[in-house]
Write an enzyme that holds these catalytic residues in place. Structure first.
Site, PDB file in Angstrom:
ATOM      1  N   LYS A  76       0.817  -1.221   0.000  1.00  0.00           N
ATOM      2  CA  LYS A  76       0.000   0.000   0.000  1.00  0.00           C
ATOM      3  C   LYS A  76       0.849   1.269   0.000  1.00  0.00           C
ATOM      4  O   LYS A  76       0.507   2.264  -0.649  1.00  0.00           O
ATOM      5  CB  LYS A  76      -0.977  -0.005   1.180  1.00  0.00           C
ATOM      6  CG  LYS A  76      -2.058  -1.086   1.033  1.00  0.00           C
ATOM      7  CD  LYS A  76      -3.069  -1.056   2.170  1.00  0.00           C
ATOM      8  CE  LYS A  76      -4.021  -2.241   2.041  1.00  0.00           C
ATOM      9  NZ  LYS A  76      -5.078  -2.248   3.056  1.00  0.00           N
ATOM     10  N   ASP A 112     -10.390   1.755   2.547  1.00  0.00           N
ATOM     11  CA  ASP A 112     -10.494   0.890   3.736  1.00  0.00           C
ATOM     12  C   ASP A 112     -11.337   1.539   4.845  1.00  0.00           C
ATOM     13  O   ASP A 112     -12.244   0.910   5.391  1.00  0.00           O
ATOM     14  CB  ASP A 112      -9.098   0.582   4.304  1.00  0.00           C
ATOM     15  CG  ASP A 112      -8.388  -0.521   3.533  1.00  0.00           C
ATOM     16  OD1 ASP A 112      -9.072  -1.378   2.944  1.00  0.00           O
ATOM     17  OD2 ASP A 112      -7.137  -0.521   3.529  1.00  0.00           O
TER      18      ASP A 112
HETATM   19  P1  NAP Z   1      -0.474  -4.314  10.493  1.00  0.00           P
HETATM   20  O1  NAP Z   1      -0.233  -3.006   9.833  1.00  0.00           O
HETATM   21  O2  NAP Z   1       0.581  -5.354  10.485  1.00  0.00           O
HETATM   22  O3  NAP Z   1      -0.901  -4.001  12.019  1.00  0.00           O
HETATM   23  C1  NAP Z   1      -1.077  -5.055  12.940  1.00  0.00           C
HETATM   24  C2  NAP Z   1      -1.603  -4.483  14.267  1.00  0.00           C
HETATM   25  O4  NAP Z   1      -1.873  -5.586  15.147  1.00  0.00           O
HETATM   26  C3  NAP Z   1      -0.612  -3.578  14.992  1.00  0.00           C
HETATM   27  O5  NAP Z   1      -1.309  -2.617  15.734  1.00  0.00           O
HETATM   28  C4  NAP Z   1       0.086  -4.580  15.940  1.00  0.00           C
HETATM   29  O6  NAP Z   1       0.646  -3.960  17.080  1.00  0.00           O
HETATM   30  C5  NAP Z   1      -1.073  -5.429  16.351  1.00  0.00           C
HETATM   31  N1  NAP Z   1      -0.677  -6.754  16.809  1.00  0.00           N
HETATM   32  C6  NAP Z   1      -0.331  -7.823  16.042  1.00  0.00           C
HETATM   33  N2  NAP Z   1      -0.028  -8.879  16.825  1.00  0.00           N
HETATM   34  C7  NAP Z   1      -0.189  -8.461  18.105  1.00  0.00           C
HETATM   35  C8  NAP Z   1      -0.039  -9.096  19.373  1.00  0.00           C
HETATM   36  N3  NAP Z   1       0.335 -10.375  19.473  1.00  0.00           N
HETATM   37  N4  NAP Z   1      -0.296  -8.374  20.491  1.00  0.00           N
HETATM   38  C9  NAP Z   1      -0.687  -7.083  20.409  1.00  0.00           C
HETATM   39  N5  NAP Z   1      -0.852  -6.418  19.223  1.00  0.00           N
HETATM   40  C10 NAP Z   1      -0.602  -7.108  18.099  1.00  0.00           C
HETATM   41  O7  NAP Z   1      -1.767  -5.031   9.862  1.00  0.00           O
HETATM   42  P2  NAP Z   1      -3.089  -4.351   9.258  1.00  0.00           P
HETATM   43  O8  NAP Z   1      -2.971  -4.242   7.797  1.00  0.00           O
HETATM   44  O9  NAP Z   1      -3.398  -3.138  10.063  1.00  0.00           O
HETATM   45  O10 NAP Z   1      -4.178  -5.519   9.527  1.00  0.00           O
HETATM   46  C11 NAP Z   1      -4.599  -5.840  10.838  1.00  0.00           C
HETATM   47  C12 NAP Z   1      -5.671  -6.941  10.754  1.00  0.00           C
HETATM   48  O11 NAP Z   1      -6.806  -6.451  10.065  1.00  0.00           O
HETATM   49  C13 NAP Z   1      -5.227  -8.192   9.984  1.00  0.00           C
HETATM   50  O12 NAP Z   1      -5.764  -9.323  10.617  1.00  0.00           O
HETATM   51  C14 NAP Z   1      -5.889  -8.022   8.613  1.00  0.00           C
HETATM   52  O13 NAP Z   1      -6.170  -9.255   7.980  1.00  0.00           O
HETATM   53  C15 NAP Z   1      -7.179  -7.318   9.003  1.00  0.00           C
HETATM   54  N6  NAP Z   1      -7.719  -6.467   7.944  1.00  0.00           N
HETATM   55  C16 NAP Z   1      -9.040  -6.634   7.619  1.00  0.00           C
HETATM   56  C17 NAP Z   1      -9.594  -5.832   6.640  1.00  0.00           C
HETATM   57  C18 NAP Z   1     -11.046  -6.018   6.279  1.00  0.00           C
HETATM   58  O14 NAP Z   1     -11.451  -5.568   5.194  1.00  0.00           O
HETATM   59  N7  NAP Z   1     -11.848  -6.616   7.141  1.00  0.00           N
HETATM   60  C19 NAP Z   1      -8.823  -4.850   5.990  1.00  0.00           C
HETATM   61  C20 NAP Z   1      -7.483  -4.694   6.362  1.00  0.00           C
HETATM   62  C21 NAP Z   1      -6.944  -5.521   7.345  1.00  0.00           C
HETATM   63  P3  NAP Z   1       2.158  -3.368  17.048  1.00  0.00           P
HETATM   64  O15 NAP Z   1       2.074  -2.011  16.405  1.00  0.00           O
HETATM   65  O16 NAP Z   1       2.523  -3.327  18.483  1.00  0.00           O
HETATM   66  O17 NAP Z   1       2.976  -4.351  16.241  1.00  0.00           O
END
Ligand code: NAP
Length: 286
Positions: A76, A112
């Protein structure tokens, strides 16, 4: 000699998603169902593009004449740098998830956050205007949600994240409205959103899908609890929130509604939402 699939020809317009990994993507099913329903001669493909090549793929889409490009993890930011023009929202997030070709120019947007808010309104009956919101997470999706909730008129947005430095980046998107908080602040929130990946199913570790991003004791009746994780569709968080009397919103809605917005940006047609929902549900991993 093989026969081409019905409807595909040299004049078929092409849309696609780039990401890595991308083979699990529901987007081809959702968009191809929508193009067929509206009778458009468009086809939608998925390209697995290795990390570091997202910008090249976006530039290649111009040469290939691809009319609509969805961009997912991890491309992205590279897409934001590769387009000729980006919406204010995409610039603020430094992230593009939707590219349209306008003549020779590539225009980037980010659907998004608006997709998430559309899901809150249409699937959860919740309008963020004047409400107190708590967002768990501060990654790419969480930041898009913070910005969209602020645009939709939320009065307060509390960001709770494991890594404080990232939480500051999210808070800076909604000055005067967002602040860093702690999980306990959820007790006072009208809306609690899980925008972390906690609760997502993992093939090698079934326990992961049972983990909660917040103590359920902070959740209860009168609240809306949304999860953007959609595999599983009904996450452990949503089960816990529903059993405590909260209204829950599943993460598949964000995916469907951001796709619906992209569909309209590319084609100028209203999106056939019900059919897109059905295609998404049909193709969910088991
Ligand atoms: P990302 O940029 O990698 O962000 C991940 C987030 O989760 C960060 O805030 C991270 O915290 C936190 N995290 C991950 N593992 C953790 C743990 N064990 N304990 C505490 N915090 C944790 O990913 P993203 O793109 O934002 O996506 C996040 C989720 O949303 C994914 O599951 C993705 O599949 C889903 N998603 C869904 C949609 C939809 O259309 N429904 C769209 C986009 C994403 P830190 O900053 O501390 O690492």
């Amino acid at each position: 000699m093989t026969t081409p699939a019905p409807g595909l020809s040299a004049s078929t317009r092409v849309a696609a998603v780039i990401g890595h990994p991308v083979r699990h993507s529901l987007s081809p099913a959702i968009f191809n169902a929508a193009f067929a329903a509206v009778g458009l001669d468009w086809a939608y493909l998925a390209f697995d593009v290795a990390e570091g090549h997202g910008g090249d793929a976006v530039r290649a889409s111009r040469i290939l004449g691809i009319d609509g490009l969805s961009v997912t993890m991890p491309h992205k930011a590279a897409a934001a740098a590769a387009v000729d023009q980006a919406s204010d929202r995409a610039l603020a997030l430094d992230a593009v998830n939707c590219v349209s070709r306008r003549g020779d120019r590539l225009v980037g947007d980010n659907t998004d956050g608006p997709g998430f808010v559309a899901s809150l309104r249409l699937d959860g009956g919740f309008d963020p205007q004047g409400t107190r919101c708590l967002v768990l997470g501060a990654g790419g999706a969480a930041r898009a949600i913070v910005l969209a909730l602020a645009e939709a008129g939320a009065s307060e947005i509390v960001v709770v994240n494991r890594t404080e430095a990232t939480a500051h980046v999210a808070v800076a998107l909604a000055p005067g409205i967002a602040r860093i908080g702690v999980s306990g602040d959820a007790s006072h929130a009208d809306l609690v959103v899980n925008a972390t990946s906690i609760g997502m199913a993992h093939p090698d570790d079934p326990e992961r899908a049972r983990s909660l991003p917040i103590d359920a004791a902070h959740l209860g009746a009168g609240q809306v609890v949304a999860d953007i994780v959609y595999h599983p569709l009904r996450t452990a968080l949503l089960d816990a929130a529903a059993s405590r009397g909260a209204t829950v919103v599943e993460g598949l809605g964000m995916l469907v509604h951001q796709a619906a917005l992209a569909f309209t940006i590319w084609t100028g047609e209203p999106a056939p939402l019900e059919l897109m929902w059905a295609a998404a549900r049909r193709n969910l991993p088991t």
